[in-house]
Design an enzyme around this catalytic site. Sequence first.
Site, mmCIF file in Angstrom:
data_model
loop_
_atom_site.group_PDB
_atom_site.id
_atom_site.type_symbol
_atom_site.label_atom_id
_atom_site.label_comp_id
_atom_site.label_asym_id
_atom_site.label_seq_id
_atom_site.Cartn_x
_atom_site.Cartn_y
_atom_site.Cartn_z
ATOM 1 N N HIS A 66 -6.802 4.754 19.368
ATOM 2 C CA HIS A 66 -7.166 3.353 19.583
ATOM 3 C C HIS A 66 -6.660 2.817 20.916
ATOM 4 C CE1 HIS A 66 -8.744 -0.475 18.589
ATOM 5 N NE2 HIS A 66 -8.533 -0.451 17.290
ATOM 6 N N ASP A 100 -28.249 9.626 16.760
ATOM 7 C CA ASP A 100 -29.253 10.644 16.470
ATOM 8 C C ASP A 100 -29.098 11.769 17.492
ATOM 9 O OD1 ASP A 100 -31.463 12.231 16.076
ATOM 10 O OD2 ASP A 100 -32.918 10.584 16.089
#
Length: 428
Positions: A154, A370
Amino acid sequence: MDSAVQVLESSFVSPSEPTPMKGLWLSSLDLEQATRGHVPTFYLYSSNDVATADFFNVARLKESMAKALVAFYPLAGRLGIDNDGRMEINWNGEGALFVVARANLTVDDIKELKPSPELRKLVVPCVEPASVVLAVQVTFLKCGGVALGTAIHHVSVDALSAFHFIQTWSAFAKHGNGAVVELPCHDRTLLCPRSPPTVHPDALLTFCPKVIFSDPLGPVVVKVFTISRDQVASLKHHCSGTSTFCAVSALLWQCACIARRLPLDSKARLTFPANVRRKVRPPLPDRYFGNALFKLGVTGAVRDIATEALGSVASRIKGAVDRMDDELVRSAIDYFETAEIDTTRPLRGTLPQTHLQIVSWLGMPAYDADFGWGKPQVMSRAESIRGGVVFIMNNEGKGTADDGGVRVLVCLEAANMMELERLLYAKL
């Protein structure tokens, strides 16, 4: 259940072209996220969605990642400390960890699992060494499907930047050199402190400088709730047409205050990370790569939050959002720059029961992943263990019956979860 996973290969993927070799200075907004460690997420794909013999071809994934890391080279580096003792990212090109595994599980098996340490062990790689910034795991399932797990530290990025990298990697995998790529901006000095650092007197009333975590008084559990598109529309209508975030957050905060049976005269606090990219002057580049957020806070008497009309609670939240401007952002940056931030101690514990924290991924391209074999059926955190922390995201997985709704991931005290669920759906 993690014994069902067999690691087949572990390697490092480096940028396919030379990249800068130096240290990346981290802003105070980056350092504020350092103790949160690697964020575990996963994407779930079904081979039934596409007819191909090279479903999630490992060589293709590695080649496309190497191309993406040319532009996103900090993710191929290592966490380190600069000469002043400040945490930094070393741009050394050593590469991202890439793990290939096989599991005796199906897509449906994983769908049934709630975010937990067990799920994390199944689909997200163990990050070794700990200085690695990015790690991914491609797990082939016995049904032919694939779980793609990611762990990004993070301190390096917020959610929006992480999704930008996944978008780019998947575009290279699907389109090769024909991929349309929006380059990230790595200039974190755009969020450097003022000289001298100055905190506006009113700033501490709006942003949340410090959250106290402690050991939970009892077990915490995780539950995922779905709010349909029609329910969201009705909720927003009752909240005078406010944003989806404000309306859903108001509902969750009110229900949590009641379910937790808090003393009516106690103070309840709601915090949420807010994106500063369009709030600073001049605005940050659209593709600023790093942490560009800090937590805003709203406080109210429990009796008020529990009994007010939902629209009034939503207005309190909207008020905090509306108060965020350049001065507030700069004050927050200056505050964290001068505060003593321990970047070495992992964040542990749970929030006090008077505190609810809501993290929004609404409107983010979480499902824009995708790789050439269709969009994921599910995208989610793999683990949520901190009581009082909620994640809300669009419900838009492939094949989702109610595209346009909201998915809410709640981690709460086990003793209060059933009542929260009852209240939540009673008010919808």
